[in-house]
Write a protein that holds these residues in place. Structure first.
Motif, mmCIF file in Angstrom:
data_model
loop_
_atom_site.group_PDB
_atom_site.id
_atom_site.type_symbol
_atom_site.label_atom_id
_atom_site.label_comp_id
_atom_site.label_asym_id
_atom_site.label_seq_id
_atom_site.Cartn_x
_atom_site.Cartn_y
_atom_site.Cartn_z
ATOM 1 N N TYR A 117 56.279 48.763 39.524
ATOM 2 C CA TYR A 117 55.203 48.822 38.536
ATOM 3 C C TYR A 117 55.154 47.551 37.703
ATOM 4 O O TYR A 117 56.195 46.937 37.401
ATOM 5 N N GLY A 118 53.920 47.173 37.309
ATOM 6 C CA GLY A 118 53.717 46.027 36.441
ATOM 7 C C GLY A 118 52.635 46.299 35.421
ATOM 8 O O GLY A 118 51.815 47.221 35.584
ATOM 9 N N ASP A 119 52.609 45.508 34.370
ATOM 10 C CA ASP A 119 51.647 45.653 33.276
ATOM 11 C C ASP A 119 50.706 44.456 33.265
ATOM 12 O O ASP A 119 51.143 43.310 33.201
ATOM 13 N N SER A 120 49.391 44.725 33.317
ATOM 14 C CA SER A 120 48.369 43.671 33.262
ATOM 15 C C SER A 120 47.392 43.893 32.115
ATOM 16 O O SER A 120 46.257 43.411 32.146
ATOM 17 N N THR A 121 47.813 44.607 31.081
ATOM 18 C CA THR A 121 46.908 44.950 29.985
ATOM 19 C C THR A 121 46.476 43.710 29.210
ATOM 20 O O THR A 121 47.301 42.866 28.852
ATOM 21 N N LEU A 122 45.183 43.598 28.934
ATOM 22 C CA LEU A 122 44.628 42.541 28.100
ATOM 23 C C LEU A 122 43.633 43.199 27.150
ATOM 24 O O LEU A 122 42.520 43.558 27.545
ATOM 25 N N ASN A 123 44.037 43.346 25.917
ATOM 26 C CA ASN A 123 43.285 44.118 24.924
ATOM 27 C C ASN A 123 41.833 43.657 24.820
ATOM 28 O O ASN A 123 41.552 42.501 24.533
ATOM 29 N N GLY A 124 40.910 44.589 25.061
ATOM 30 C CA GLY A 124 39.488 44.304 24.942
ATOM 31 C C GLY A 124 38.845 43.705 26.183
ATOM 32 O O GLY A 124 37.618 43.587 26.249
ATOM 33 N N ARG A 125 39.674 43.322 27.171
ATOM 34 C CA ARG A 125 39.147 42.767 28.417
ATOM 35 C C ARG A 125 39.844 43.416 29.611
ATOM 36 O O ARG A 125 40.013 42.798 30.662
ATOM 37 N N GLU A 126 40.230 44.673 29.461
ATOM 38 C CA GLU A 126 41.013 45.352 30.489
ATOM 39 C C GLU A 126 40.273 45.454 31.820
ATOM 40 O O GLU A 126 40.865 45.228 32.888
ATOM 41 N N GLN A 127 39.007 45.791 31.773
ATOM 42 C CA GLN A 127 38.251 45.976 33.014
ATOM 43 C C GLN A 127 38.091 44.659 33.773
ATOM 44 O O GLN A 127 38.039 44.644 35.010
ATOM 45 N N ALA A 128 38.014 43.556 33.041
ATOM 46 C CA ALA A 128 37.909 42.254 33.706
ATOM 47 C C ALA A 128 39.175 41.962 34.504
ATOM 48 O O ALA A 128 39.107 41.440 35.628
ATOM 49 N N VAL A 129 40.337 42.285 33.920
ATOM 50 C CA VAL A 129 41.597 42.067 34.641
ATOM 51 C C VAL A 129 41.689 43.008 35.837
ATOM 52 O O VAL A 129 42.084 42.599 36.940
ATOM 53 N N ALA A 130 41.329 44.278 35.636
ATOM 54 C CA ALA A 130 41.399 45.245 36.731
ATOM 55 C C ALA A 130 40.500 44.820 37.896
ATOM 56 O O ALA A 130 40.891 44.927 39.068
ATOM 57 N N THR A 131 39.314 44.330 37.592
ATOM 58 C CA THR A 131 38.400 43.857 38.637
ATOM 59 C C THR A 131 38.950 42.628 39.340
ATOM 60 O O THR A 131 38.878 42.507 40.577
ATOM 61 N N TYR A 132 39.509 41.715 38.573
ATOM 62 C CA TYR A 132 40.102 40.509 39.168
ATOM 63 C C TYR A 132 41.217 40.893 40.139
ATOM 64 O O TYR A 132 41.334 40.329 41.230
ATOM 65 N N LEU A 133 42.020 41.863 39.734
ATOM 66 C CA LEU A 133 43.086 42.335 40.614
ATOM 67 C C LEU A 133 42.517 42.965 41.881
ATOM 68 O O LEU A 133 42.860 42.563 43.002
ATOM 69 N N ARG A 134 41.658 43.956 41.712
ATOM 70 C CA ARG A 134 41.168 44.735 42.862
ATOM 71 C C ARG A 134 40.355 43.879 43.825
ATOM 72 O O ARG A 134 40.498 43.989 45.049
ATOM 73 N N ASP A 135 39.478 43.042 43.286
ATOM 74 C CA ASP A 135 38.526 42.320 44.131
ATOM 75 C C ASP A 135 39.069 41.012 44.691
ATOM 76 O O ASP A 135 38.581 40.534 45.731
ATOM 77 N N HIS A 136 40.055 40.422 44.023
ATOM 78 C CA HIS A 136 40.469 39.075 44.405
ATOM 79 C C HIS A 136 41.949 38.955 44.785
ATOM 80 O O HIS A 136 42.265 38.314 45.789
ATOM 81 N N LEU A 137 42.840 39.532 44.006
ATOM 82 C CA LEU A 137 44.266 39.348 44.282
ATOM 83 C C LEU A 137 44.793 40.326 45.317
ATOM 84 O O LEU A 137 45.553 39.932 46.220
ATOM 85 N N VAL A 138 44.425 41.594 45.191
ATOM 86 C CA VAL A 138 44.957 42.598 46.115
ATOM 87 C C VAL A 138 44.684 42.233 47.576
ATOM 88 O O VAL A 138 45.599 42.293 48.414
ATOM 89 N N PRO A 139 43.453 41.844 47.954
ATOM 90 C CA PRO A 139 43.221 41.500 49.365
ATOM 91 C C PRO A 139 44.095 40.348 49.861
ATOM 92 O O PRO A 139 44.438 40.297 51.048
ATOM 93 N N MET A 140 44.468 39.430 48.965
ATOM 94 C CA MET A 140 45.309 38.300 49.362
ATOM 95 C C MET A 140 46.750 38.711 49.630
ATOM 96 O O MET A 140 47.476 38.014 50.340
ATOM 97 N N LEU A 141 47.177 39.840 49.051
ATOM 98 C CA LEU A 141 48.599 40.170 49.028
ATOM 99 C C LEU A 141 49.029 41.191 50.070
ATOM 100 O O LEU A 141 50.232 41.303 50.351
#
Length: 399
Positions: free
Chosen positions: A31-55
């Motif tokens: 498990y890891g923490d990627s919380t960014l107060n007030g911009r959480e959905q932007a980080v979640a989208t960046y993860l799902r759409d861009h980083l996860v497919p690379m990994l």
């Protein structure tokens, strides 16, 4: 073994957290923490759409290679969203590696440098007597270090002091107002009273939260010298690192900076010129354990100590990662610990502990934090923002 699946959760159990879960080909989960107060959905989208497919299919034990892929493998580097996303992946991979070794994470980072990690809590009050009362409560809980934030006379809102009658803005930012001259007159009174009431042994800290100009910060730091602060934090916006040359030249009050920093480049001048005493970067916002270990090792060459950012909007996973790193670092200074709501601790069940003013990592393998997906999903994402700060004339000021 390789990364088989990555899940990203953006839920609000008490407050909104972005949680990364990596599952390997042989079933180990991290498990890891990627919380960014007030911009959480932007980080979640960046993860799902861009980083996860690379990994998917990447070797889970090649953490350094993975970090460099996510940082150097794209043209647009740095920034809070990118570094928070990388941090969540990085923490989860370290969690997996330590679980495979069946040891707590700090053992992989070189083992213990200390038995426990000094922590500070947050004391606040609408006025000085209320603040001192709250600070006494923290001391009774065992804290040996306390950050003090008090309501400023004539202000209807203040940083670090909960708003008494906050108006619902429909999940949009509320507006706070700020007046620097009244703040500069009042804060020395706060610390004079606090030192008198709380005694000489307790460590006292204060956060100006980027609101001063350099010459104003120098004046405040000088005025607070008689009260021997542990540190004065973020007294000016630090995008222009060179302004700390003026502040440093005018005071012996220790200076702490960096909770909004994302990479070593944000702090390079501050560290190499020894313009600060404590670096405040967060593991969750600074690229994870891989990056932060290197940054603090770099800082140690210049006698700069760690003061890792530990607010409630870094999840218990991020806090656990900080405590494991704190335990291993030679140049540890202090750990911020604002605590968590009970609902958050029901979803995230960490094995770190607080006792007698110190934080202690658990001995469970990995980071030592479990995650209740079903309970977390019962609290869907809720949009929430930090306030906007304005001067009395209506102009937008630093928050």
């Amino acid at each position: 073994m390789f990364i088989e699946k990555i899940d990203v959760f953006c839920t609000s159990p008490g407050r909104t957290f972005v949680t990364v879960r990596i599952t390997t080909s042989d079933g180990v989960v991290g498990y890891g923490d990627s919380t960014l107060n007030g911009r959480e959905q932007a980080v979640a989208t960046y993860l799902r759409d861009h980083l996860v497919p690379m990994l998917i299919g990447h070797e889970d034990g090649a953490i350094e290679s993975c970090w460099q892929l996510l940082y150097r493998g794209v043209y647009w580097r740095r920034g809070a969203i990118t570094m928070a996303a990388i941090a969540g992946i990085d923490m989860a991979l370290w969690d997996i590696k330590a679980k495979r070794a069946n040891i707590p994470l700090y053992q992989l980072l070189g083992g213990r440098s200390r038995t426990g990690c000094l922590a500070y809590g947050h004391a606040f009050g609408k006025d000085i007597p209320n603040l001192v009362e709250h600070a006494h409560g923290l001391l009774e809980q065992g804290f040996k270090a306390v950050r003090l934030q008090a309501g400023i006379p004539g202000h209807d809102s203040n940083y670090g002091v909960p708003l008494p009658n906050q108006v619902d803005q429909g999940n949009l930012p509320v507006t706070e107002y700020w007046d620097t001259p009244s703040y500069l007159r009042f804060i020395p009174e706060v610390f004079s009273a606090a030192r008198s009431e709380l005694g000489e042994e307790v460590h006292l800290l204060h956060d100006s939260h980027h609101r001063l100009r350099p010459i104003e910060a120098a004046r405040l730091a000088q005025d607070l010298e008689p009260y021997r602060l542990f540190w004065l934090e973020d007294c000016v916006p630090a995008e222009n690192q060179e302004v700390y040359r003026l502040i440093r030249s005018k005071t012996v009050t220790p200076l702490a900076v960096g909770e909004v920093f994302n990479t070593v480049w944000d702090a390079q001048t501050l560290v190499t010129e020894q313009l600060i005493d404590y670096l405040r970067m967060s593991i969750t916002h600074g690229g994870g354990i891989t990056a932060m270990r290197k940054i603090f090792d770099f800082a140690s060459i210049y006698q700069v100590r760690s003061g890792i950012h530990g607010p409630e909007d870094v999840s218990p996973i991020g806090m656990a990662a900080a405590i494991h790193l704190d335990t291993a670092l030679h140049n540890f200074g202090i750990q911020e610990y604002s605590g968590y709501q009970s609902l958050s601790m029901d979803v995230f069940t960490p094995d770190f502990t607080f006792e007698s003013g110190m934080l202690f990592p658990g001995e469970a393998p990995g980071l030592g934090v479990s995650y209740d997906e079903e309970l977390a999903n019962a609290y869907p994402y809720e949009r929430s923002y930090l306030p906007i700060n304005r001067l009395r004339d209506g102009s937008v000021h630093d928050w």
